[in-house]
Scaffold this motif. Sequence first.
Motif, PDB file in Angstrom:
ATOM      1  N   LYS A 199     -13.452-109.790 -27.612  1.00 40.34           N
ATOM      2  CA  LYS A 199     -13.529-108.783 -28.667  1.00 40.34           C
ATOM      3  C   LYS A 199     -14.935-108.187 -28.756  1.00 40.34           C
ATOM      4  O   LYS A 199     -15.109-107.001 -29.023  1.00 40.34           O
ATOM      5  N   LYS A 200     -15.962-109.028 -28.531  1.00 41.50           N
ATOM      6  CA  LYS A 200     -17.342-108.558 -28.603  1.00 41.50           C
ATOM      7  C   LYS A 200     -17.748-107.761 -27.351  1.00 41.50           C
ATOM      8  O   LYS A 200     -18.485-106.775 -27.424  1.00 41.50           O
ATOM      9  N   LEU A 201     -17.259-108.200 -26.188  1.00 39.86           N
ATOM     10  CA  LEU A 201     -17.726-107.623 -24.919  1.00 39.86           C
ATOM     11  C   LEU A 201     -17.041-106.301 -24.555  1.00 39.86           C
ATOM     12  O   LEU A 201     -17.649-105.428 -23.940  1.00 39.86           O
ATOM     13  N   ILE A 202     -15.767-106.174 -24.916  1.00 32.19           N
ATOM     14  CA  ILE A 202     -14.978-105.074 -24.354  1.00 32.19           C
ATOM     15  C   ILE A 202     -14.976-103.862 -25.278  1.00 32.19           C
ATOM     16  O   ILE A 202     -14.643-103.959 -26.469  1.00 32.19           O
ATOM     17  N   HIS A 203     -15.363-102.738 -24.698  1.00 29.29           N
ATOM     18  CA  HIS A 203     -15.339-101.449 -25.392  1.00 29.29           C
ATOM     19  C   HIS A 203     -14.769-100.417 -24.417  1.00 29.29           C
ATOM     20  O   HIS A 203     -15.081-100.443 -23.224  1.00 29.29           O
ATOM     21  N   PHE A 204     -13.978 -99.531 -24.922  1.00 29.16           N
ATOM     22  CA  PHE A 204     -13.399 -98.506 -24.039  1.00 29.16           C
ATOM     23  C   PHE A 204     -13.248 -97.194 -24.799  1.00 29.16           C
ATOM     24  O   PHE A 204     -13.254 -97.165 -26.025  1.00 29.16           O
ATOM     25  N   GLU A 205     -13.142 -96.126 -24.019  1.00 27.12           N
ATOM     26  CA  GLU A 205     -12.980 -94.780 -24.582  1.00 27.12           C
ATOM     27  C   GLU A 205     -11.702 -94.164 -24.024  1.00 27.12           C
ATOM     28  O   GLU A 205     -11.560 -94.001 -22.811  1.00 27.12           O
ATOM     29  N   LYS A 206     -10.776 -93.829 -24.897  1.00 31.08           N
ATOM     30  CA  LYS A 206      -9.519 -93.228 -24.451  1.00 31.08           C
ATOM     31  C   LYS A 206      -9.720 -91.819 -23.914  1.00 31.08           C
ATOM     32  O   LYS A 206      -8.878 -91.315 -23.170  1.00 31.08           O
ATOM     33  N   SER A 207     -10.845 -91.201 -24.276  1.00 31.77           N
ATOM     34  CA  SER A 207     -11.107 -89.830 -23.823  1.00 31.77           C
ATOM     35  C   SER A 207     -11.644 -89.767 -22.406  1.00 31.77           C
ATOM     36  O   SER A 207     -11.730 -88.693 -21.808  1.00 31.77           O
ATOM     37  N   GLN A 208     -12.028 -90.906 -21.837  1.00 35.27           N
ATOM     38  CA  GLN A 208     -12.571 -90.907 -20.477  1.00 35.27           C
ATOM     39  C   GLN A 208     -11.483 -90.631 -19.448  1.00 35.27           C
ATOM     40  O   GLN A 208     -10.295 -90.879 -19.693  1.00 35.27           O
ATOM     41  N   VAL A 209     -11.917 -90.143 -18.293  1.00 35.56           N
ATOM     42  CA  VAL A 209     -10.984 -89.886 -17.191  1.00 35.56           C
ATOM     43  C   VAL A 209     -10.404 -91.193 -16.674  1.00 35.56           C
ATOM     44  O   VAL A 209      -9.215 -91.292 -16.359  1.00 35.56           O
ATOM     45  N   ALA A 254      -8.682-120.122 -19.458  1.00 36.96           N
ATOM     46  CA  ALA A 254      -7.391-119.532 -19.806  1.00 36.96           C
ATOM     47  C   ALA A 254      -7.626-118.282 -20.643  1.00 36.96           C
ATOM     48  O   ALA A 254      -8.307-118.335 -21.679  1.00 36.96           O
ATOM     49  N   LEU A 255      -7.095-117.159 -20.186  1.00 31.47           N
ATOM     50  CA  LEU A 255      -7.221-115.904 -20.937  1.00 31.47           C
ATOM     51  C   LEU A 255      -6.072-115.787 -21.930  1.00 31.47           C
ATOM     52  O   LEU A 255      -4.995-116.366 -21.720  1.00 31.47           O
ATOM     53  N   PRO A 256      -6.268-115.056 -23.022  1.00 27.01           N
ATOM     54  CA  PRO A 256      -5.198-114.922 -24.015  1.00 27.01           C
ATOM     55  C   PRO A 256      -3.971-114.229 -23.423  1.00 27.01           C
ATOM     56  O   PRO A 256      -4.078-113.455 -22.470  1.00 27.01           O
ATOM     57  N   GLY A 257      -2.798-114.514 -23.992  1.00 24.54           N
ATOM     58  CA  GLY A 257      -1.579-113.854 -23.537  1.00 24.54           C
ATOM     59  C   GLY A 257      -1.641-112.359 -23.790  1.00 24.54           C
ATOM     60  O   GLY A 257      -2.504-111.860 -24.535  1.00 24.54           O
ATOM     61  N   THR A 258      -0.715-111.641 -23.193  1.00 22.80           N
ATOM     62  CA  THR A 258      -0.750-110.178 -23.307  1.00 22.80           C
ATOM     63  C   THR A 258      -0.542-109.703 -24.741  1.00 22.80           C
ATOM     64  O   THR A 258      -1.144-108.698 -25.145  1.00 22.80           O
ATOM     65  N   ARG A 259       0.266-110.428 -25.541  1.00 17.45           N
ATOM     66  CA  ARG A 259       0.465-110.025 -26.939  1.00 17.45           C
ATOM     67  C   ARG A 259      -0.825-110.193 -27.729  1.00 17.45           C
ATOM     68  O   ARG A 259      -1.215-109.318 -28.510  1.00 17.45           O
ATOM     69  N   ILE A 260      -1.492-111.331 -27.520  1.00 15.58           N
ATOM     70  CA  ILE A 260      -2.744-111.589 -28.235  1.00 15.58           C
ATOM     71  C   ILE A 260      -3.825-110.600 -27.788  1.00 15.58           C
ATOM     72  O   ILE A 260      -4.573-110.071 -28.611  1.00 15.58           O
ATOM     73  N   LEU A 261      -3.905-110.352 -26.453  1.00 21.57           N
ATOM     74  CA  LEU A 261      -4.902-109.422 -25.940  1.00 21.57           C
ATOM     75  C   LEU A 261      -4.695-108.029 -26.531  1.00 21.57           C
ATOM     76  O   LEU A 261      -5.661-107.333 -26.883  1.00 21.57           O
ATOM     77  N   SER A 262      -3.435-107.628 -26.645  1.00 17.86           N
ATOM     78  CA  SER A 262      -3.160-106.305 -27.216  1.00 17.86           C
ATOM     79  C   SER A 262      -3.580-106.242 -28.683  1.00 17.86           C
ATOM     80  O   SER A 262      -4.082-105.218 -29.151  1.00 17.86           O
ATOM     81  N   ASP A 263      -3.425-107.356 -29.429  1.00 15.42           N
ATOM     82  CA  ASP A 263      -3.858-107.395 -30.828  1.00 15.42           C
ATOM     83  C   ASP A 263      -5.380-107.384 -30.933  1.00 15.42           C
ATOM     84  O   ASP A 263      -5.958-106.675 -31.781  1.00 15.42           O
ATOM     85  N   ILE A 264      -6.036-108.163 -30.079  1.00 11.49           N
ATOM     86  CA  ILE A 264      -7.513-108.258 -30.120  1.00 11.49           C
ATOM     87  C   ILE A 264      -8.158-106.891 -29.874  1.00 11.49           C
ATOM     88  O   ILE A 264      -9.100-106.490 -30.562  1.00 11.49           O
ATOM     89  N   LEU A 265      -7.629-106.173 -28.874  1.00  9.89           N
ATOM     90  CA  LEU A 265      -8.264-104.916 -28.444  1.00  9.89           C
ATOM     91  C   LEU A 265      -7.591-103.683 -29.029  1.00  9.89           C
ATOM     92  O   LEU A 265      -8.009-102.555 -28.742  1.00  9.89           O
ATOM     93  N   SER A 266      -6.518-103.890 -29.818  1.00  7.11           N
ATOM     94  CA  SER A 266      -5.771-102.766 -30.421  1.00  7.11           C
ATOM     95  C   SER A 266      -5.248-101.819 -29.348  1.00  7.11           C
ATOM     96  O   SER A 266      -5.471-100.599 -29.378  1.00  7.11           O
ATOM     97  N   ILE A 267      -4.576-102.395 -28.364  1.00 15.85           N
ATOM     98  CA  ILE A 267      -3.988-101.602 -27.284  1.00 15.85           C
ATOM     99  C   ILE A 267      -2.506-101.917 -27.187  1.00 15.85           C
ATOM    100  O   ILE A 267      -2.027-102.917 -27.738  1.00 15.85           O
ATOM    101  N   ASN A 268      -1.783-101.073 -26.489  1.00 21.23           N
ATOM    102  CA  ASN A 268      -0.358-101.305 -26.251  1.00 21.23           C
ATOM    103  C   ASN A 268      -0.187-102.529 -25.352  1.00 21.23           C
ATOM    104  O   ASN A 268      -1.006-102.798 -24.475  1.00 21.23           O
ATOM    105  N   ARG A 269       0.900-103.279 -25.556  1.00 20.44           N
ATOM    106  CA  ARG A 269       1.104-104.472 -24.731  1.00 20.44           C
ATOM    107  C   ARG A 269       1.253-104.119 -23.253  1.00 20.44           C
ATOM    108  O   ARG A 269       0.824-104.868 -22.370  1.00 20.44           O
TER     109      ARG A 269
END
Length: 501
Positions: free
Chosen positions: A10-20, A45-60
């Motif tokens: 959650k702290k490390l990952i940042h993204f921009e939807k406007s980028q190419v 162990a990385l979080p499951g896809t449902r948890i990852l989508s919640d953490i980063l506020s992205i679609n599953r």
Amino acid sequence: MNSPVNDLLKKLIHFEKSQVTAVYIQIAQQIINAIQRSYLIEGTALPGTRILSDILSINRNTAVAVYEELASQGWVEIMPNKGTFVLMPEQKTASIKATSQGLEKLRDYPNTTGFPFQSSFNLASTQEISVTNYVINDGQPDLRLHPTHQFSRWYSASMKRAPLISKWNQTNEQSATTFNLHLSNYLNATRGFHIKPQNIMSTRSTEMSLYIVSQLLIKQANVVLVADLSHYKSNMIFQQAGANIITIPVDEHGIDVDYIKTHFTKRSIRCVYVCAHRHYPTTVTLSAERRLKLLQLAKAYQFAIIEDDFDYDFQFEGSAMLPMASSDAHGVVIYLGKLGQSFFPSFQIGFVVAPETIINEAKNYLQILDKQGDLIQKQMLSELISEGEIHRLIKKNITVYKQRRDYLIEQLKEHFKSLATWELPAGGLAIWLRLEPRISLVELAKKAKENDLFLPKTILYQNKDICAIRLGFGHLNEADIGVVVQKLKISYDAVVSQKGD
């Protein structure tokens, strides 16, 4: 409760939807960076896809795509019913131990080889680099006229065609591909041909076409006839093939065919290179009478005619003269053309039209250089031909280029009326500008550069009889043309003034 891994992501990952770059790629790249920096160690162990989508506020689905991307690159292992775990990809590149004296001190890559090789003076680059805002070239299309948004849609649609994958997986080209069929129909309709798909070979460019043809035709010291003024790239290719290039005169009716008849004998010539419509660089058209004579002479003297039709798409006045290849009953003409000049340069395609025996042999060379070709390009061009889109774009651009040609003539009349002569070309994207009285074109280029105008050496023609510029206008709009002609006149005056001093 959030695990330490979840908090870290959650702290490390940042993204921009406007980028190419797609969001899942941005996230995957940042996770890879975290693994490389040992924030995530092997076996984590990385979080499951449902948890990852919640953490980063992205679609599953995006979260699933992230892990699939990481797995495809070997950074994670996805274990069904267990989870996704960090891997450390194996080191693929083995280091070379320094067994030779001094190798451990190597810091820079060598500039020269430790072995002899054959350099080629003939293929030395003619490209010049300039930082000026205004440039005159030898007659190239304007990239600003190309349909960017339509192009993107066409390309995307071609990529999604179901048969594309099966074509990619073919080991051999079928005898009559869809593209060759569409192309042969198009050439039959526009150039008066009566050809079949087996009479065509498509290439990346006309230069590639000519290179392959020269490898087929020319042996060391074979005589190749070109016009007294001719295309420098073609001459480079002929010289590299070992040809003995001999020039023949050119006048207002094109190359002097009678000169060939009186100065050469049967079987002493390997081939004659001519331009189908407008001679390069002078833009004069080879007359119908001389075309017929050249065809008859080729049959009698047993030489090949290489007919280069580099600017067929740009005909402003009347109808374009049909190529000699359309009247070739004896198989003496090899026709080189280009398709898609109204598109981006990367989507222009070269082609060769010739008797089937030549095409079959030429394809043997092509499969070494470019076995598969660009299937997406061919798919797209096939559809644009069948839908009539190429014809529509050509007609649309011709109107613009004709207006630019006419405006250039107006500007030349205003600034160079008593200083230069020119002919109004019926087509093409360049004018043959003859300066009278003569000046040093090298000095003109220097003065032009000082005035923010670049004149490459490849458009300047000067000897004891000629002082001329092949002035390309296609890439310039009317505002550009006005500025360019003014800068050219200022530079001309500076050279004349310097000469007077």
